[in-house]
Design an enzyme around this catalytic site. Structure first.
Site, PDB file in Angstrom:
ATOM      1  N   ARG A  10       0.846  -1.203   0.000  1.00  0.00           N
ATOM      2  CA  ARG A  10       0.000   0.000   0.000  1.00  0.00           C
ATOM      3  C   ARG A  10       0.882   1.253   0.000  1.00  0.00           C
ATOM      4  O   ARG A  10       0.530   2.280  -0.589  1.00  0.00           O
ATOM      5  CB  ARG A  10      -0.962   0.005   1.191  1.00  0.00           C
ATOM      6  CG  ARG A  10      -0.283   0.038   2.541  1.00  0.00           C
ATOM      7  CD  ARG A  10      -1.272   0.120   3.683  1.00  0.00           C
ATOM      8  NE  ARG A  10      -0.620  -0.044   4.968  1.00  0.00           N
ATOM      9  CZ  ARG A  10      -0.861   0.713   6.024  1.00  0.00           C
ATOM     10  NH1 ARG A  10      -1.747   1.685   5.950  1.00  0.00           N
ATOM     11  NH2 ARG A  10      -0.239   0.502   7.166  1.00  0.00           N
ATOM     12  N   GLU A  58     -18.325   4.632  -0.943  1.00  0.00           N
ATOM     13  CA  GLU A  58     -17.552   3.896  -1.938  1.00  0.00           C
ATOM     14  C   GLU A  58     -18.306   3.689  -3.250  1.00  0.00           C
ATOM     15  O   GLU A  58     -17.721   3.777  -4.342  1.00  0.00           O
ATOM     16  CB  GLU A  58     -17.122   2.542  -1.372  1.00  0.00           C
ATOM     17  CG  GLU A  58     -16.146   2.629  -0.217  1.00  0.00           C
ATOM     18  CD  GLU A  58     -16.816   2.845   1.132  1.00  0.00           C
ATOM     19  OE1 GLU A  58     -16.100   2.957   2.148  1.00  0.00           O
ATOM     20  OE2 GLU A  58     -18.074   2.892   1.182  1.00  0.00           O
ATOM     21  N   PHE A  83     -14.266  -2.992   0.865  1.00  0.00           N
ATOM     22  CA  PHE A  83     -15.221  -2.018   0.345  1.00  0.00           C
ATOM     23  C   PHE A  83     -15.139  -1.892  -1.172  1.00  0.00           C
ATOM     24  O   PHE A  83     -16.158  -1.742  -1.848  1.00  0.00           O
ATOM     25  CB  PHE A  83     -14.988  -0.660   0.998  1.00  0.00           C
ATOM     26  CG  PHE A  83     -14.919  -0.708   2.496  1.00  0.00           C
ATOM     27  CD1 PHE A  83     -15.808  -1.493   3.216  1.00  0.00           C
ATOM     28  CD2 PHE A  83     -13.959   0.006   3.189  1.00  0.00           C
ATOM     29  CE1 PHE A  83     -15.751  -1.554   4.596  1.00  0.00           C
ATOM     30  CE2 PHE A  83     -13.889  -0.044   4.576  1.00  0.00           C
ATOM     31  CZ  PHE A  83     -14.789  -0.823   5.281  1.00  0.00           C
ATOM     32  N   HIS A 109      -5.315  -3.159   2.061  1.00  0.00           N
ATOM     33  CA  HIS A 109      -5.763  -3.895   3.259  1.00  0.00           C
ATOM     34  C   HIS A 109      -6.513  -5.173   2.887  1.00  0.00           C
ATOM     35  O   HIS A 109      -7.575  -5.479   3.433  1.00  0.00           O
ATOM     36  CB  HIS A 109      -6.638  -3.008   4.144  1.00  0.00           C
ATOM     37  CG  HIS A 109      -5.883  -1.862   4.750  1.00  0.00           C
ATOM     38  ND1 HIS A 109      -5.353  -0.840   3.993  1.00  0.00           N
ATOM     39  CD2 HIS A 109      -5.562  -1.576   6.036  1.00  0.00           C
ATOM     40  CE1 HIS A 109      -4.742   0.021   4.772  1.00  0.00           C
ATOM     41  NE2 HIS A 109      -4.844  -0.392   6.021  1.00  0.00           N
ATOM     42  N   ASP A 117      -7.794  -5.855  12.557  1.00  0.00           N
ATOM     43  CA  ASP A 117      -9.116  -5.385  12.146  1.00  0.00           C
ATOM     44  C   ASP A 117     -10.131  -6.526  12.061  1.00  0.00           C
ATOM     45  O   ASP A 117     -11.340  -6.281  12.033  1.00  0.00           O
ATOM     46  CB  ASP A 117      -9.029  -4.675  10.792  1.00  0.00           C
ATOM     47  CG  ASP A 117      -8.363  -3.317  10.905  1.00  0.00           C
ATOM     48  OD1 ASP A 117      -8.000  -2.930  12.032  1.00  0.00           O
ATOM     49  OD2 ASP A 117      -8.186  -2.642   9.879  1.00  0.00           O
ATOM     50  N   ARG A 167      -1.609  -4.481   3.758  1.00  0.00           N
ATOM     51  CA  ARG A 167      -1.344  -3.585   4.884  1.00  0.00           C
ATOM     52  C   ARG A 167       0.033  -3.834   5.493  1.00  0.00           C
ATOM     53  O   ARG A 167       0.738  -2.896   5.876  1.00  0.00           O
ATOM     54  CB  ARG A 167      -2.415  -3.791   5.959  1.00  0.00           C
ATOM     55  CG  ARG A 167      -2.222  -2.943   7.198  1.00  0.00           C
ATOM     56  CD  ARG A 167      -3.243  -3.322   8.270  1.00  0.00           C
ATOM     57  NE  ARG A 167      -3.293  -2.333   9.350  1.00  0.00           N
ATOM     58  CZ  ARG A 167      -4.078  -2.431  10.414  1.00  0.00           C
ATOM     59  NH1 ARG A 167      -4.889  -3.474  10.536  1.00  0.00           N
ATOM     60  NH2 ARG A 167      -4.062  -1.496  11.344  1.00  0.00           N
TER      61      ARG A 167
END
Length: 312
Positions: A10, A58, A83, A109, A117, A167
């Site tokens: 990322r 989104e 998303f 991610h 998460d 991530r």
């Protein structure tokens, strides 16, 4: 591999956008209130007039990007994979895929390595979802160098592209002068006659570690880096299956619908043989440190080695 340079893909994505933005004035970046996490903030600081924060919307972001692409811009939309591929799936399918618009979807991610998460954010299904959309190119880079090359290649390609970024920091493995990125072309990183380890993304480094451990046992492994899940490099997959005794696929993704499925579809039609899939086995993830989850779900180099040895 503790002494090897590591960087999250990322981070590579954010840096690549800035570098590309300096040369390409029609490149615009859209984000869904996550510029700090997706690293598009790097582009935003350099080109604030070409960065659009769409907020936590989104689906709307996807539609805006579709519209911009019809006006001569090359939009990169950025948010978490859960998303980008999940929440906005309908808009990606109908507003980008169906009209085959020139929009680049950059999903960060992704996978179990999202870590703390937890299951709700650990998207292990995105490659499968994006593979299903007709005409969608699906790229899953293995390290910093490959991620930057993928962003540049996605810009040059005319049509929809889905890119998967992680991530967690991963080893840099493509730092050699002969490295070349080409959409739809896999890369042979190591050659061996006994087993084929066909890997993508984070699992490419695990495959290389496993190959070293196998070599110590006298087992020679071919390691293939498949950075483009779709279109798949069928010629390479078929050739490596013909020239080794056993085939394994490795991915930080569900064993359903991702690289393993793509390879099995190819080989069942062209060169039927046994394929063992290593990945997330039809379960949801859980919260925990990324490194520990990678080990628990059997995706680190040692675990891959043990699974290959047990299968053989």
């Amino acid at each position: 591999m503790s002494d090897v340079k590591k960087i999250a893909t990322r981070e590579s994505y954010g840096n690549a956008l800035k570098e590309l933005g300096e040369k390409k004035e029609n490149l615009v970046v859209l984000d869904a209130d996550l510029a700090g996490a997706t690293k598009t903030g790097v582009f935003m600081k350099a080109f604030p007039d070409r960065h659009i924060d769409c907020g936590i919307a989104e689906a709307n972001m996807t539609g805006i990007a579709a519209g911009l692409s019809t006006c001569g811009y090359v939009p990169f939309i950025s948010t978490f994979a859960m998303f980008a591929a999940g929440r906005a799936y309908e808009q990606v399918r109908n507003s980008i895929g169906y009209p085959h618009l020139n929009v680049k979807i950059a999903a960060t991610h992704a996978g179990i390595s999202v870590g703390e998460d937890g299951a709700t954010h650990q998207c292990n299904e995105d490659l499968a979802l994006m593979r299903e959309i007709p005409g969608m190119v699906v790229i899953n880079p293995s390290d910093d160098i490959e991620a930057k090359a993928a962003v540049a290649a996605a810009y040059d390609y005319v049509g929809p592209v889905y890119m998967r970024f992680g991530r967690a920091a991963v080893p840099v493995i493509n730092d050699n002068p002969d490295y070349k990125f080409e959409i739809g072309k896999g890369i042979t990183l190591r050659e061996g006659k006994d087993v084929a380890l066909i890997a993508t993304g984070l699992l490419v480094s695990s495959a290389l570690e496993a190959a070293e451990l196998l070599a110590a046992d006298g087992i020679e492994a071919t390691v293939i880096n498949i950075h483009t899940i779709k279109p798949l490099d069928k010629e390479l997959v078929i050739n490596v299956a013909k020239n080794t005794k056993s085939v394994f696929t490795l991915e930080e993704h569900s064993v359903i619908g991702g690289l393993g499925s793509a390879v099995m579809e190819c080989l069942s039609e062209e060169y039927p043989c046994k394929v063992t899939r290593i990945g997330i086995n039809d379960v949801f993830g859980e919260s925990g440190p990324a490194g520990e989850l990678i080990k628990k779900y059997g995706l680190d180099g040692q675990s891959v080695y043990e699974k290959v040895k047990a299968s053989l």
